[in-house]
Design a protein around this motif. Structure first.
Motif, PDB file in Angstrom:
ATOM      1  N   GLU A  48       0.857  -1.188   0.000  1.00 14.08           N
ATOM      2  CA  GLU A  48       0.000   0.000   0.000  1.00 14.08           C
ATOM      3  C   GLU A  48       0.895   1.241   0.000  1.00 14.08           C
ATOM      4  OE1 GLU A  48      -3.026  -0.072  -0.543  1.00 14.08           O
ATOM      5  OE2 GLU A  48      -3.777  -2.041   0.094  1.00 14.08           O
ATOM      6  N   ALA A  49       0.781   2.022  -1.065  1.00 14.37           N
ATOM      7  CA  ALA A  49       1.672   3.170  -1.220  1.00 14.37           C
ATOM      8  C   ALA A  49       0.927   4.500  -1.135  1.00 14.37           C
ATOM      9  CB  ALA A  49       2.425   3.065  -2.551  1.00 14.37           C
ATOM     10  N   ALA A  50      -0.318   4.476  -0.670  1.00 12.39           N
ATOM     11  CA  ALA A  50      -1.087   5.719  -0.584  1.00 12.39           C
ATOM     12  C   ALA A  50      -0.322   6.743   0.250  1.00 12.39           C
ATOM     13  CB  ALA A  50      -2.453   5.434   0.035  1.00 12.39           C
ATOM     14  N   GLY A  51      -0.247   7.959  -0.255  1.00  9.85           N
ATOM     15  CA  GLY A  51       0.473   9.010   0.468  1.00  9.85           C
ATOM     16  C   GLY A  51       1.975   8.954   0.287  1.00  9.85           C
ATOM     17  N   HIS A  52       2.454   8.007  -0.490  1.00  9.18           N
ATOM     18  CA  HIS A  52       3.893   7.866  -0.697  1.00  9.18           C
ATOM     19  C   HIS A  52       4.282   8.219  -2.129  1.00  9.18           C
ATOM     20  CE1 HIS A  52       3.340   5.581   2.957  1.00  9.18           C
ATOM     21  NE2 HIS A  52       4.650   5.438   3.108  1.00  9.18           N
ATOM     22  N   VAL A  53       5.526   8.607  -2.289  1.00  9.07           N
ATOM     23  CA  VAL A  53       6.119   8.758  -3.611  1.00  9.07           C
ATOM     24  C   VAL A  53       6.798   7.442  -3.957  1.00  9.07           C
ATOM     25  CG1 VAL A  53       7.904   9.962  -4.949  1.00  9.07           C
ATOM     26  CG2 VAL A  53       6.454  11.244  -3.337  1.00  9.07           C
ATOM     27  N   VAL A  54       6.544   6.938  -5.147  1.00 11.52           N
ATOM     28  CA  VAL A  54       7.181   5.695  -5.608  1.00 11.52           C
ATOM     29  C   VAL A  54       8.200   6.073  -6.688  1.00 11.52           C
ATOM     30  CG1 VAL A  54       6.822   3.404  -6.590  1.00 11.52           C
ATOM     31  CG2 VAL A  54       5.052   4.432  -5.114  1.00 11.52           C
ATOM     32  N   ALA A  55       9.473   5.887  -6.353  1.00 13.29           N
ATOM     33  CA  ALA A  55      10.556   6.327  -7.245  1.00 13.29           C
ATOM     34  C   ALA A  55      11.356   5.113  -7.711  1.00 13.29           C
ATOM     35  CB  ALA A  55      11.475   7.307  -6.512  1.00 13.29           C
ATOM     36  N   PRO A  56      12.064   5.250  -8.851  1.00 10.24           N
ATOM     37  CA  PRO A  56      12.965   4.165  -9.246  1.00 10.24           C
ATOM     38  C   PRO A  56      14.004   3.939  -8.150  1.00 10.24           C
ATOM     39  CG  PRO A  56      12.834   5.854 -10.971  1.00 10.24           C
ATOM     40  CD  PRO A  56      12.127   6.400  -9.763  1.00 10.24           C
ATOM     41  N   GLY A  57      14.370   2.683  -7.895  1.00 12.25           N
ATOM     42  CA  GLY A  57      15.417   2.400  -6.919  1.00 12.25           C
ATOM     43  C   GLY A  57      16.665   3.196  -7.276  1.00 12.25           C
ATOM     44  N   GLY A  58      17.310   3.752  -6.260  1.00 12.22           N
ATOM     45  CA  GLY A  58      18.463   4.608  -6.500  1.00 12.22           C
ATOM     46  C   GLY A  58      19.607   3.862  -7.191  1.00 12.22           C
ATOM     47  N   VAL A  59      20.303   4.572  -8.065  1.00 15.56           N
ATOM     48  CA  VAL A  59      21.517   4.042  -8.691  1.00 15.56           C
ATOM     49  C   VAL A  59      22.670   4.925  -8.226  1.00 15.56           C
ATOM     50  CG1 VAL A  59      22.725   3.536 -10.838  1.00 15.56           C
ATOM     51  CG2 VAL A  59      20.235   3.180 -10.681  1.00 15.56           C
ATOM     52  N   GLU A  60      23.546   4.345  -7.432  1.00 19.55           N
ATOM     53  CA  GLU A  60      24.671   5.072  -6.816  1.00 19.55           C
ATOM     54  C   GLU A  60      25.927   4.757  -7.647  1.00 19.55           C
ATOM     55  OE1 GLU A  60      27.190   6.842  -5.391  1.00 19.55           O
ATOM     56  OE2 GLU A  60      25.991   6.833  -3.540  1.00 19.55           O
ATOM     57  N   PRO A  61      26.412   5.737  -8.409  1.00 14.58           N
ATOM     58  CA  PRO A  61      27.486   5.414  -9.357  1.00 14.58           C
ATOM     59  C   PRO A  61      28.899   5.552  -8.810  1.00 14.58           C
ATOM     60  CG  PRO A  61      26.698   7.652  -9.738  1.00 14.58           C
ATOM     61  CD  PRO A  61      25.906   7.107  -8.568  1.00 14.58           C
ATOM     62  N   HIS A  62      29.084   5.759  -7.496  1.00 14.04           N
ATOM     63  CA  HIS A  62      30.434   6.083  -7.017  1.00 14.04           C
ATOM     64  C   HIS A  62      30.632   5.615  -5.581  1.00 14.04           C
ATOM     65  CE1 HIS A  62      33.752   9.433  -6.939  1.00 14.04           C
ATOM     66  NE2 HIS A  62      34.131   8.357  -6.281  1.00 14.04           N
ATOM     67  N   THR A  63      31.116   4.370  -5.413  1.00 17.53           N
ATOM     68  CA  THR A  63      31.382   3.860  -4.068  1.00 17.53           C
ATOM     69  C   THR A  63      32.769   3.218  -4.005  1.00 17.53           C
ATOM     70  OG1 THR A  63      30.562   1.581  -4.383  1.00 17.53           O
ATOM     71  CG2 THR A  63      28.928   3.268  -3.861  1.00 17.53           C
ATOM     72  N   HIS A  64      33.355   3.240  -2.814  1.00 15.39           N
ATOM     73  CA  HIS A  64      34.652   2.587  -2.566  1.00 15.39           C
ATOM     74  C   HIS A  64      34.514   1.682  -1.357  1.00 15.39           C
ATOM     75  CE1 HIS A  64      36.772   5.344  -5.323  1.00 15.39           C
ATOM     76  NE2 HIS A  64      36.022   6.299  -4.803  1.00 15.39           N
ATOM     77  N   LEU A  65      33.970   0.486  -1.587  1.00 10.74           N
ATOM     78  CA  LEU A  65      33.799  -0.477  -0.505  1.00 10.74           C
ATOM     79  C   LEU A  65      34.972  -1.456  -0.537  1.00 10.74           C
ATOM     80  CD1 LEU A  65      29.982  -1.196  -1.074  1.00 10.74           C
ATOM     81  CD2 LEU A  65      31.070   0.779   0.024  1.00 10.74           C
TER      82      LEU A  65
END
Ligand SMILES: [Zn+2]
Length: 477
Positions: A48-65
């Motif tokens: 149930e997403a009422a009242g929510h914004v549904v966005a594409p899953g984030g794509v993080e292009p810069h990590t150093h794990l």
């Protein structure tokens, strides 16, 4: 149509804009985006997403794990690995990240990629890939291996125009000489690849280190005078000149100064495929912040700059010209992050991948009038496009992976320690947010809900990438 998951009643950000839609998922992919209330729900899980914004899953292009910490080469250590850091990404709405695979003299590309992929296998809560980083005095024959890397799904090559830190006998160089950068651009341009550039003028930076040491001005709060605006201006323009001469596309990581934004803007206006990334802490903090007790938590190289630079970065993010908002994720403990106080020994990198989507929503959408469509672009779609993950990633559309995040816009409060799931601190503790990610779905499965990690470290998969030729020919996003 038998659906496995229906996301119902939310404001959904699609390529056609944001509106009231329901999202139907079959297996791992989005099957349909439909008018509210029209999808069959028998046998389906309903979110149930009422009242929510549904966005594409984030794509993080810069990590150093799982990355060697090079500030103190005499005490070898590493940043936290994917098993730790991607818990935060899952909770914070990021479903794909791109890390780095370093190739130094003595390493062959295929083995380097294989080693990195093996380190991630079964240890990431979200999907992933790697940029191939070309460092130091690499033999020329290494560049013959670039086309094979591109063909096998790794079409982006990171280079440094500077060694970043002052010389140290135990520290391997980062810098790739300008001739080798030219060679990398030529090969990449001919085979569907792209250059990812950390652009600073090495001579200005290194001489500044020497001068500041000689003058006794070692206080880390001077970092923006060592890694200066002028250095960014000269290096961006030099790299753009080389890219244009070789018909190569180029992506500038962690743009920090107005001068960088302007150089990229001029090249794009002339039709060149040039892209700028910035970081949420560069947009939210300036160099005055270094003087606060935890100020170096927000440091990464090059440096925080001035209020006018923050404004230029936000203009680019909201109105165009800066394509992506990344982190330069570098997760360590607070003690490690704050162990240095001088320009020579502060620890770079940010711990912010978990906060990235929520901060972008608060600071972009709520405070600066960024459209929801633009919010999705800078947090997900553009990185997916530029790096060859699109349309599988970064977009809510039929056929795409069902990667999405529900944002609750009614959450309004300062962030606390318990909002974070990586390490023992976050630079964003105390930051007032208006809207925060609450539920994250990776390929049709809920992997995090209200700060609880529900997925497994084996959920993430290596995603092969292929860049659309349009991205390499002109600035498309
Ligand atoms: Zn970085």
């Amino acid at each position: 149509m038998g659906l496995d998951l229906v996301v119902r009643g939310g404001t959904v950000i699609t390529p056609q804009g944001a509106g009231a839609w329901d999202v139907g998922v079959q297996g791992e992919r989005i099957a349909v985006i439909a008018l509210p209330g029209t999808l069959p729900t028998e046998g389906a899980r309903v979110l149930e997403a009422a009242g929510h914004v549904v966005a594409p899953g984030g794509v993080e292009p810069h990590t150093h794990l799982a990355h060697p910490i090079r500030t103190r080469p005499e005490h070898p250590s590493e940043t936290l690995g994917p098993e730790d850091d991607t818990r935060g990404m899952a909770c914070g709405g990021t479903t794909t990240h791109i890390d780095f695979c370093f190739v130094r003299p003595g390493t062959e590309l295929p083995e380097a990629i294989e080693r990195r992929a093996a380190r991630w296998q079964g240890r990431s809560h979200v999907d992933y890939s790697f940029h191939v980083t070309l460092c130091g005095a690499l033999p020329l024959r290494v560049f013959d291996q670039l086309p094979e890397a591109i063909a096998s799904g790794f079409p982006s090559f990171k280079v440094f125009t500077t060694d970043v830190l002052p010389p140290h006998p135990a520290r391997a160089p980062f810098r790739l000489d300008f001739g080798r950068i030219q060679l990398a651009m030529q090969v990449a341009a001919g085979h569907g690849g792209l250059l990812v550039v950390h652009a600073e003028d090495d001579e200005l930076v290194q001489t500044a280190y020497e001068r500041f040491r000689a003058e006794g001005r070692l206080d880390g709060a001077n970092m923006h005078l060592v890694h200066s605006k002028l250095s960014e201006q000269l290096a961006f323009r030099r790299a753009i000149g080389l890219a244009r001469a070789t018909d190569s596309a180029v992506y500038f990581v962690h743009t920090s100064a107005r001068e960088g934004v302007e150089a990229v803007g001029e090249a794009r206006a002339a039709g060149a495929p040039v892209y700028a990334e910035t970081l949420h802490q560069y947009a939210c903090f300036d160099a005055e912040h270094y003087r606060t007790p935890r100020g170096f938590c927000a440091h990464t190289y090059p440096s925080l700059k001035l209020p006018e630079d923050r404004e230029a970065l936000w203009r680019g993010l909201v109105h165009g010209g800066v394509s992506t908002l990344a982190t330069d994720e570098y997760p360590t403990s607070l003690a490690v992050k704050l162990q240095g106080r001088t320009i020579e020994d502060v620890t770079g990198g940010n711990l912010g991948a978990e906060a990235r989507v929520g901060i972008a929503y608060t600071e972009g959408v709520v405070k600066r009038g960024m459209s929801l469509a633009r919010f999705a672009e800078v947090t997900a779609t553009n990185a997916a496009r530029i790096f060859g993950l699109y349309p599988r990633k970064g977009v809510l559309a039929p056929g795409s992976d069902a990667d999405l995040v529900l944002i609750d816009p009614t959450i309004r409060r300062p962030l606390g320690h318990d909002d974070f799931h990586v390490s023992d601190y976050s630079p964003w503790e105390g930051w007032e947010v208006a809207g925060w990610p609450v539920t994250t779905v990776l390929r049709g499965r809920v992997i995090a809900d209200h700060g609880r990690v529900l997925g497994d470290p084996g959920d993430g998969r290596l995603v092969p990438r292929r860049i659309d030729p349009a991205v390499l020919g002109r600035p498309v996003c």
